[in-house]
Write a protein that holds these residues in place. Sequence first.
Motif, mmCIF file in Angstrom:
data_model
loop_
_atom_site.group_PDB
_atom_site.id
_atom_site.type_symbol
_atom_site.label_atom_id
_atom_site.label_comp_id
_atom_site.label_asym_id
_atom_site.label_seq_id
_atom_site.Cartn_x
_atom_site.Cartn_y
_atom_site.Cartn_z
ATOM 1 N N MET A 1 0.825 -1.188 0.000
ATOM 2 C CA MET A 1 0.000 0.000 0.000
ATOM 3 C C MET A 1 0.876 1.261 0.000
ATOM 4 O O MET A 1 0.593 2.208 -0.705
ATOM 5 N N TYR A 2 1.907 1.249 0.824
ATOM 6 C CA TYR A 2 2.831 2.382 0.934
ATOM 7 C C TYR A 2 3.466 2.692 -0.415
ATOM 8 O O TYR A 2 3.500 3.839 -0.851
ATOM 9 N N ASN A 3 3.963 1.649 -1.089
ATOM 10 C CA ASN A 3 4.611 1.846 -2.387
ATOM 11 C C ASN A 3 3.629 2.328 -3.451
ATOM 12 O O ASN A 3 3.986 3.148 -4.299
ATOM 13 N N LEU A 4 2.409 1.828 -3.399
ATOM 14 C CA LEU A 4 1.394 2.246 -4.367
ATOM 15 C C LEU A 4 1.081 3.735 -4.227
ATOM 16 O O LEU A 4 0.994 4.454 -5.226
ATOM 17 N N LEU A 5 0.946 4.201 -2.982
ATOM 18 C CA LEU A 5 0.637 5.621 -2.777
ATOM 19 C C LEU A 5 1.802 6.511 -3.183
ATOM 20 O O LEU A 5 1.595 7.587 -3.749
ATOM 21 N N LEU A 6 3.022 6.064 -2.915
ATOM 22 C CA LEU A 6 4.183 6.842 -3.360
ATOM 23 C C LEU A 6 4.286 6.876 -4.884
ATOM 24 O O LEU A 6 4.605 7.908 -5.477
ATOM 25 N N LEU A 7 3.998 5.752 -5.525
ATOM 26 C CA LEU A 7 4.024 5.691 -6.987
ATOM 27 C C LEU A 7 2.946 6.597 -7.585
ATOM 28 O O LEU A 7 3.200 7.322 -8.553
ATOM 29 N N LEU A 8 1.756 6.569 -7.010
ATOM 30 C CA LEU A 8 0.686 7.444 -7.493
ATOM 31 C C LEU A 8 1.068 8.914 -7.345
ATOM 32 O O LEU A 8 0.828 9.723 -8.248
ATOM 33 N N THR A 9 1.665 9.269 -6.210
ATOM 34 C CA THR A 9 2.101 10.649 -6.005
ATOM 35 C C THR A 9 3.129 11.050 -7.055
ATOM 36 O O THR A 9 3.045 12.136 -7.634
ATOM 37 N N MET A 30 -2.559 14.352 -2.782
ATOM 38 C CA MET A 30 -3.537 13.676 -1.937
ATOM 39 C C MET A 30 -3.130 12.248 -1.534
ATOM 40 O O MET A 30 -3.331 11.869 -0.371
ATOM 41 N N PRO A 31 -2.544 11.422 -2.416
ATOM 42 C CA PRO A 31 -2.114 10.089 -1.948
ATOM 43 C C PRO A 31 -1.104 10.171 -0.806
ATOM 44 O O PRO A 31 -1.173 9.402 0.157
ATOM 45 N N LEU A 32 -0.182 11.111 -0.879
ATOM 46 C CA LEU A 32 0.814 11.282 0.182
ATOM 47 C C LEU A 32 0.152 11.779 1.466
ATOM 48 O O LEU A 32 0.478 11.321 2.564
ATOM 49 N N ILE A 33 -0.805 12.688 1.340
ATOM 50 C CA ILE A 33 -1.519 13.208 2.501
ATOM 51 C C ILE A 33 -2.315 12.094 3.176
ATOM 52 O O ILE A 33 -2.325 11.983 4.410
ATOM 53 N N VAL A 34 -2.959 11.247 2.387
ATOM 54 C CA VAL A 34 -3.719 10.122 2.938
ATOM 55 C C VAL A 34 -2.800 9.162 3.678
ATOM 56 O O VAL A 34 -3.126 8.683 4.765
ATOM 57 N N MET A 35 -1.627 8.894 3.102
ATOM 58 C CA MET A 35 -0.678 7.984 3.740
ATOM 59 C C MET A 35 -0.202 8.559 5.080
ATOM 60 O O MET A 35 -0.156 7.847 6.084
ATOM 61 N N ILE A 36 0.142 9.832 5.114
ATOM 62 C CA ILE A 36 0.592 10.466 6.351
ATOM 63 C C ILE A 36 -0.522 10.456 7.396
ATOM 64 O O ILE A 36 -0.282 10.183 8.579
ATOM 65 N N ALA A 37 -1.749 10.717 6.978
ATOM 66 C CA ALA A 37 -2.883 10.716 7.906
ATOM 67 C C ALA A 37 -3.122 9.315 8.476
ATOM 68 O O ALA A 37 -3.391 9.165 9.671
#
Length: 55
Positions: A1-9, A30-37
Amino acid sequence: MYNLLLLLTLIFVLAKLFGLIAWSWLLVFMPLIVMIAAVTFLIGLAIIIGLHEKG
């Protein structure tokens, strides 16, 4: 999940820089913000559970 959100960002940032999308920068990150949240929420939940079990 972490890698997917970084890739999307990364994809969204590159698309914004090359003019392929006209989104606001908030939507781009937004993907990075969601991951941090999510990480912040999980750490907070772990702290609350730890304090509850201790006391």
